[in-house]
Design a protein around this motif. Structure first.
Motif, PDB file in Angstrom:
ATOM      1  N   ASP A  38       0.975  -1.397   0.306  1.00 30.59           N
ATOM      2  CA  ASP A  38      -0.292   0.047  -0.207  1.00 30.59           C
ATOM      3  C   ASP A  38       0.937   0.701   0.016  1.00 30.59           C
ATOM      4  OD1 ASP A  38      -2.175   1.237   0.020  1.00 30.59           O
ATOM      5  OD2 ASP A  38      -1.993   1.518   2.190  1.00 30.59           O
ATOM      6  N   ARG A  39       1.919   1.396   0.957  1.00 32.25           N
ATOM      7  CA  ARG A  39       3.039   2.698   0.660  1.00 32.25           C
ATOM      8  C   ARG A  39       3.268   2.672  -1.104  1.00 32.25           C
ATOM      9  NH1 ARG A  39       4.200   0.182   6.065  1.00 32.25           N
ATOM     10  NH2 ARG A  39       5.997  -0.453   5.264  1.00 32.25           N
ATOM     11  N   ARG A  40       3.864   1.607  -1.375  1.00 33.01           N
ATOM     12  CA  ARG A  40       4.685   1.830  -2.253  1.00 33.01           C
ATOM     13  C   ARG A  40       3.773   2.373  -3.505  1.00 33.01           C
ATOM     14  NH1 ARG A  40       7.615   1.311   0.504  1.00 33.01           N
ATOM     15  NH2 ARG A  40       9.398   0.310   1.074  1.00 33.01           N
ATOM     16  N   ILE A  41       2.318   1.460  -3.660  1.00 28.01           N
ATOM     17  CA  ILE A  41       1.674   2.461  -4.019  1.00 28.01           C
ATOM     18  C   ILE A  41       0.965   3.979  -4.275  1.00 28.01           C
ATOM     19  CG2 ILE A  41      -1.127   1.995  -4.901  1.00 28.01           C
ATOM     20  CD1 ILE A  41      -0.690  -0.994  -5.087  1.00 28.01           C
ATOM     21  N   ARG A  42       0.774   4.208  -2.853  1.00 31.08           N
ATOM     22  CA  ARG A  42       0.944   5.557  -3.475  1.00 31.08           C
ATOM     23  C   ARG A  42       1.842   6.124  -3.049  1.00 31.08           C
ATOM     24  NH1 ARG A  42      -3.928   6.329  -0.104  1.00 31.08           N
ATOM     25  NH2 ARG A  42      -4.825   4.374   0.519  1.00 31.08           N
ATOM     26  N   PHE A  43       2.798   5.703  -2.740  1.00 25.60           N
ATOM     27  CA  PHE A  43       3.921   6.360  -3.678  1.00 25.60           C
ATOM     28  C   PHE A  43       4.423   6.517  -5.351  1.00 25.60           C
ATOM     29  CE2 PHE A  43       9.246   6.825  -5.074  1.00 25.60           C
ATOM     30  CZ  PHE A  43       9.240   7.658  -4.076  1.00 25.60           C
ATOM     31  N   PHE A  44       3.981   5.722  -5.953  1.00 22.94           N
ATOM     32  CA  PHE A  44       4.086   5.343  -7.327  1.00 22.94           C
ATOM     33  C   PHE A  44       2.363   6.205  -7.605  1.00 22.94           C
ATOM     34  CE2 PHE A  44       1.921   3.847 -11.107  1.00 22.94           C
ATOM     35  CZ  PHE A  44       3.011   4.135 -11.682  1.00 22.94           C
ATOM     36  N   GLY A  45       1.746   6.461  -6.981  1.00 29.59           N
ATOM     37  CA  GLY A  45       0.451   7.708  -7.082  1.00 29.59           C
ATOM     38  C   GLY A  45       0.862   9.148  -7.297  1.00 29.59           C
ATOM     39  N   ARG A  46       1.457   9.448  -5.776  1.00 33.64           N
ATOM     40  CA  ARG A  46       1.633  10.327  -5.800  1.00 33.64           C
ATOM     41  C   ARG A  46       2.815  11.698  -6.414  1.00 33.64           C
ATOM     42  NH1 ARG A  46       1.578   8.589   0.483  1.00 33.64           N
ATOM     43  NH2 ARG A  46      -0.438   9.421   0.016  1.00 33.64           N
ATOM     44  N   ARG A  48       3.766  10.327  -9.643  1.00 34.73           N
ATOM     45  CA  ARG A  48       3.474  10.634 -10.993  1.00 34.73           C
ATOM     46  C   ARG A  48       2.328  11.873 -10.650  1.00 34.73           C
ATOM     47  NH1 ARG A  48       6.202   7.486 -12.932  1.00 34.73           N
ATOM     48  NH2 ARG A  48       5.884   5.612 -13.649  1.00 34.73           N
ATOM     49  N   GLY A  49       1.758  12.852 -10.029  1.00 34.61           N
ATOM     50  CA  GLY A  49       1.015  13.905  -9.169  1.00 34.61           C
ATOM     51  C   GLY A  49      -0.512  13.867  -9.322  1.00 34.61           C
ATOM     52  N   TRP A  50      -1.357  12.489  -9.500  1.00 39.47           N
ATOM     53  CA  TRP A  50      -2.426  11.868  -8.779  1.00 39.47           C
ATOM     54  C   TRP A  50      -2.865  12.329  -8.278  1.00 39.47           C
ATOM     55  CZ3 TRP A  50      -2.256   5.509  -9.486  1.00 39.47           C
ATOM     56  CH2 TRP A  50      -1.611   5.128 -10.426  1.00 39.47           C
ATOM     57  N   ASN A  51      -3.919  12.863  -8.344  1.00 40.10           N
ATOM     58  CA  ASN A  51      -4.655  14.292  -6.999  1.00 40.10           C
ATOM     59  C   ASN A  51      -5.565  12.782  -6.710  1.00 40.10           C
ATOM     60  OD1 ASN A  51      -6.607  15.637  -6.038  1.00 40.10           O
ATOM     61  ND2 ASN A  51      -5.954  17.428  -7.289  1.00 40.10           N
ATOM     62  N   GLU A  52      -6.178  12.945  -5.475  1.00 40.58           N
ATOM     63  CA  GLU A  52      -7.567  12.568  -4.837  1.00 40.58           C
ATOM     64  C   GLU A  52      -8.405  12.131  -5.244  1.00 40.58           C
ATOM     65  OE1 GLU A  52      -6.684   9.710  -2.625  1.00 40.58           O
ATOM     66  OE2 GLU A  52      -4.835  10.189  -2.785  1.00 40.58           O
ATOM     67  N   ALA A  55      -7.911  11.820 -10.286  1.00 44.41           N
ATOM     68  CA  ALA A  55      -7.858  10.662 -10.762  1.00 44.41           C
ATOM     69  C   ALA A  55      -8.031   9.247  -9.370  1.00 44.41           C
ATOM     70  CB  ALA A  55      -5.800  10.615 -10.818  1.00 44.41           C
ATOM     71  N   ALA A  56      -9.348   9.942  -9.247  1.00 44.45           N
ATOM     72  CA  ALA A  56     -10.149   8.890  -8.131  1.00 44.45           C
ATOM     73  C   ALA A  56      -9.821   7.166  -8.780  1.00 44.45           C
ATOM     74  CB  ALA A  56     -11.390   9.251  -7.969  1.00 44.45           C
ATOM     75  N   TRP A  57     -10.363   7.483 -10.126  1.00 43.06           N
ATOM     76  CA  TRP A  57     -10.101   6.527 -10.943  1.00 43.06           C
ATOM     77  C   TRP A  57      -8.997   5.543 -11.287  1.00 43.06           C
ATOM     78  CZ3 TRP A  57      -7.083   4.973 -15.949  1.00 43.06           C
ATOM     79  CH2 TRP A  57      -7.224   6.481 -15.847  1.00 43.06           C
ATOM     80  N   LYS A  58      -7.437   6.250 -10.996  1.00 42.91           N
ATOM     81  CA  LYS A  58      -6.778   5.260 -11.212  1.00 42.91           C
ATOM     82  C   LYS A  58      -6.270   5.506  -9.888  1.00 42.91           C
ATOM     83  CE  LYS A  58      -4.443   9.128 -14.689  1.00 42.91           C
ATOM     84  NZ  LYS A  58      -3.539   9.563 -14.731  1.00 42.91           N
TER      85      LYS A  58
END
Length: 108
Positions: A38-46, A48-52, A55-58
């Motif tokens: 979960d930490r790795r997924i959140r790090f990856f998303g942030r 990449r600049g995913w906004n909560e 980019a909710a679908w991402k």
């Protein structure tokens, strides 16, 4: 016959030793794996600049990966462990299966 033997042996192990309450329990290990992933997924998303909100679908798709990877990883490790023990000796495979079932069942 082997399935019955594994279940009976696992039940006897549970009657003798109960449920191990320590950090080496498989459920604790899976919890650590889930938290790590979960930490790795959140790090990856942030990264990449995913906004909560935008980019909710991402985030949803990334969250779907988590249980697939954890369940698939547990299955793969179990399969490799059982097959490896059976290669050593059929009785070692049976005992290994019984220990795995003992650690994952809760008859009480």
């Amino acid at each position: 016959m082997t399935t019955a033997a594994v279940l009976i042996l696992a039940f006897l192990l549970d009657c003798l030793f109960a449920d191990p309450a320590n950090r080496y329990h498989p459920v604790a290990g899976m919890g650590k794996a889930i938290a790590w992933l979960d930490r790795r997924i959140r790090f990856f998303g942030r990264k990449r600049g995913w906004n909560e909100k935008e980019a909710a679908w991402k985030w949803r798709y990334a969250g779907m990966i988590l249980p697939l990877v954890v369940a698939g990883g547990v299955w793969l490790l179990t399969f490799i462990g059982i097959q490896g023990m059976k290669q050593l000796h059929p009785m070692a495979g049976l005992l290994f299966e019984a220990v795995l079932v003992w650690l994952t069942m809760a008859p009480r």
